[in-house]
Design a protein around this motif. Structure first.
Motif, short mmCIF file in Angstrom:
data_model
loop_
_atom_site.label_atom_id
_atom_site.label_comp_id
_atom_site.label_asym_id
_atom_site.label_seq_id
_atom_site.Cartn_x
_atom_site.Cartn_y
_atom_site.Cartn_z
N THR A 1 0.83 -1.21 0.00
CA THR A 1 0.00 0.00 0.00
C THR A 1 0.86 1.26 0.00
OG1 THR A 1 -0.17 -0.03 2.42
CG2 THR A 1 -1.92 -1.15 1.19
N SER A 2 2.10 1.14 -0.45
CA SER A 2 3.01 2.29 -0.45
C SER A 2 2.58 3.36 -1.44
CB SER A 2 4.43 1.82 -0.79
OG SER A 2 4.47 1.35 -2.13
N VAL A 3 3.10 4.55 -1.26
CA VAL A 3 2.81 5.66 -2.17
C VAL A 3 3.26 5.31 -3.58
CG1 VAL A 3 3.40 8.06 -2.74
CG2 VAL A 3 2.88 7.43 -0.37
N SER A 4 4.37 4.61 -3.71
CA SER A 4 4.87 4.26 -5.05
C SER A 4 3.92 3.30 -5.75
CB SER A 4 6.29 3.68 -4.98
OG SER A 4 6.33 2.56 -4.13
N VAL A 5 3.35 2.33 -5.02
CA VAL A 5 2.38 1.41 -5.63
C VAL A 5 1.12 2.19 -6.02
CG1 VAL A 5 0.82 -0.52 -5.15
CG2 VAL A 5 3.25 -0.66 -4.50
N TRP A 6 0.64 3.05 -5.12
CA TRP A 6 -0.53 3.86 -5.43
C TRP A 6 -0.28 4.69 -6.69
CZ3 TRP A 6 -1.93 8.87 -6.18
CH2 TRP A 6 -3.28 9.17 -6.10
N GLU A 7 0.90 5.28 -6.79
CA GLU A 7 1.24 6.11 -7.95
C GLU A 7 1.30 5.29 -9.23
OE1 GLU A 7 4.41 9.60 -8.61
OE2 GLU A 7 5.33 7.64 -8.27
N GLN A 8 1.90 4.10 -9.16
CA GLN A 8 1.98 3.25 -10.36
C GLN A 8 0.60 2.87 -10.87
OE1 GLN A 8 4.57 0.24 -8.62
NE2 GLN A 8 6.20 0.80 -10.05
N LEU A 9 -0.30 2.55 -9.96
CA LEU A 9 -1.63 2.11 -10.38
C LEU A 9 -2.48 3.26 -10.90
CD1 LEU A 9 -2.40 -0.46 -7.55
CD2 LEU A 9 -1.83 -0.95 -9.94
N THR A 10 -2.36 4.45 -10.28
CA THR A 10 -3.17 5.58 -10.74
C THR A 10 -2.54 6.30 -11.92
OG1 THR A 10 -2.17 7.00 -9.05
CG2 THR A 10 -4.27 5.96 -8.50
N ALA A 11 -1.28 6.70 -11.78
CA ALA A 11 -0.62 7.49 -12.83
C ALA A 11 -0.19 6.63 -14.01
CB ALA A 11 0.58 8.23 -12.25
N ASP A 12 0.44 5.48 -13.74
CA ASP A 12 0.99 4.66 -14.82
C ASP A 12 -0.05 3.76 -15.48
OD1 ASP A 12 3.37 5.83 -14.11
OD2 ASP A 12 4.18 4.07 -13.10
N ARG A 13 -0.98 3.24 -14.69
CA ARG A 13 -1.97 2.32 -15.24
C ARG A 13 -3.34 2.97 -15.42
NH1 ARG A 13 0.55 -0.06 -18.14
NH2 ARG A 13 -1.36 -1.20 -18.60
N GLY A 14 -3.51 4.20 -14.96
CA GLY A 14 -4.74 4.94 -15.21
C GLY A 14 -5.95 4.49 -14.40
N MET A 15 -5.72 3.78 -13.31
CA MET A 15 -6.85 3.35 -12.48
C MET A 15 -7.37 4.51 -11.64
SD MET A 15 -5.52 -0.40 -11.16
CE MET A 15 -7.01 -0.72 -10.21
N ARG A 16 -8.66 4.50 -11.36
CA ARG A 16 -9.25 5.52 -10.51
C ARG A 16 -8.83 5.28 -9.07
NH1 ARG A 16 -15.52 5.59 -11.35
NH2 ARG A 16 -15.15 3.46 -10.71
N ALA A 17 -8.62 6.37 -8.33
CA ALA A 17 -8.14 6.26 -6.95
C ALA A 17 -9.06 5.39 -6.10
CB ALA A 17 -7.99 7.65 -6.33
N GLY A 18 -10.37 5.54 -6.26
CA GLY A 18 -11.31 4.73 -5.49
C GLY A 18 -11.20 3.26 -5.78
N ASP A 19 -10.96 2.91 -7.06
CA ASP A 19 -10.80 1.51 -7.42
C ASP A 19 -9.49 0.94 -6.87
OD1 ASP A 19 -13.20 1.51 -8.79
OD2 ASP A 19 -12.29 1.92 -10.73
N VAL A 20 -8.43 1.76 -6.93
CA VAL A 20 -7.15 1.34 -6.37
C VAL A 20 -7.33 1.03 -4.88
CG1 VAL A 20 -4.82 2.11 -5.76
CG2 VAL A 20 -5.72 2.52 -8.07
N GLU A 21 -8.01 1.91 -4.19
CA GLU A 21 -8.24 1.72 -2.76
C GLU A 21 -8.92 0.39 -2.49
OE1 GLU A 21 -11.49 3.66 0.15
OE2 GLU A 21 -10.12 5.13 -0.73
N GLU A 22 -10.00 0.11 -3.18
CA GLU A 22 -10.76 -1.12 -2.94
C GLU A 22 -9.95 -2.36 -3.30
OE1 GLU A 22 -13.50 -1.24 -1.26
OE2 GLU A 22 -13.53 0.94 -1.15
#
Length: 198
Positions: A156-177
């Motif tokens: 759940t690191s910031v880098s993983v969050w960034e990769q999923l949202t910025a690099d893979r284009g996932m919505r923040a809410g979906d990443v969270e779930e």
């Protein structure tokens, strides 16, 4: 907190986002409209300033109190999921500053000090949650609490969050779930109790 100190912290935070953590004390003093000597009276070193900037962000958000409250939930697994949700929402908030510190920590000792200070405190929260899961018999067989805390913290690191949202284009809410479900399943070995969103 004095108005001058608040202005310094706000200025330093803005400059970190705009220029990266290599911002100098002279840059901060100039932008805050004070002398370098006055800046050093408030913060004895650049490392002290960077650490205080990230601690101030945490205090303004109340993240420590919110994480602690989440972990007091009666059922350990639900408390853990609540803790993950609080952290991931905060990760989205602090992402601009955190990503700059993260990117620079290997060759900037001051950025590394600020990053380590905050990540060590976060890890303590994960360890408390993992120990509670262990005590309740909810960790999967063979998984020790300290290893579980390390895994959850990293997943759940910031880098993983960034990769999923910025690099893979996932919505923040979906990443969270998805991360909450994935981390819970990894630690407990149980399938997710929540429906997976697409």
């Amino acid at each position: 907190m004095s108005s001058t100190r608040s202005r310094i912290l706000e200025t330093a935070r803005r400059l970190i986002i705009e220029q990266g953590p290599r911002v100098s004390m002279a840059d901060v003093a100039r932008a805050a409209g004070i002398s370098r000597q006055a800046l050093y009276l408030h913060f004895g070193s650049r490392a002290s300033l960077l650490v205080t900037v990230v601690r101030d962000m945490d205090e303004q958000d109340g993240i420590r109190t919110r994480c602690e409250k989440a972990l007091t939930g009666e059922e350990p697994l639900e408390a853990f999921r609540a803790f993950l949700r609080v952290w991931l929402r905060y990760a989205a908030t602090i992402h601009p500053v955190a990503s700059v510190l993260l990117a620079s920590r290997r060759d900037d000792a001051d950025a590394a000090a600020a990053w380590k200070d905050r990540m060590d405190e976060l890890h303590r929260g994960f360890l408390a949650a993992a120990r509670r899961l262990e005590a309740a018999g909810r960790l999967r067989p063979g998984l020790a609490a300290d290893v579980a805390a390390n895994l959850a913290w990293a997943m759940t690191s910031v880098s993983v969050w960034e990769q999923l949202t910025a690099d893979r284009g996932m919505r923040a809410g979906d990443v969270e779930e998805h991360l909450i479900d994935a981390v819970t399943a990894t630690l407990t070995g149980d399938p997710s109790p929540q429906p997976v969103r697409t």
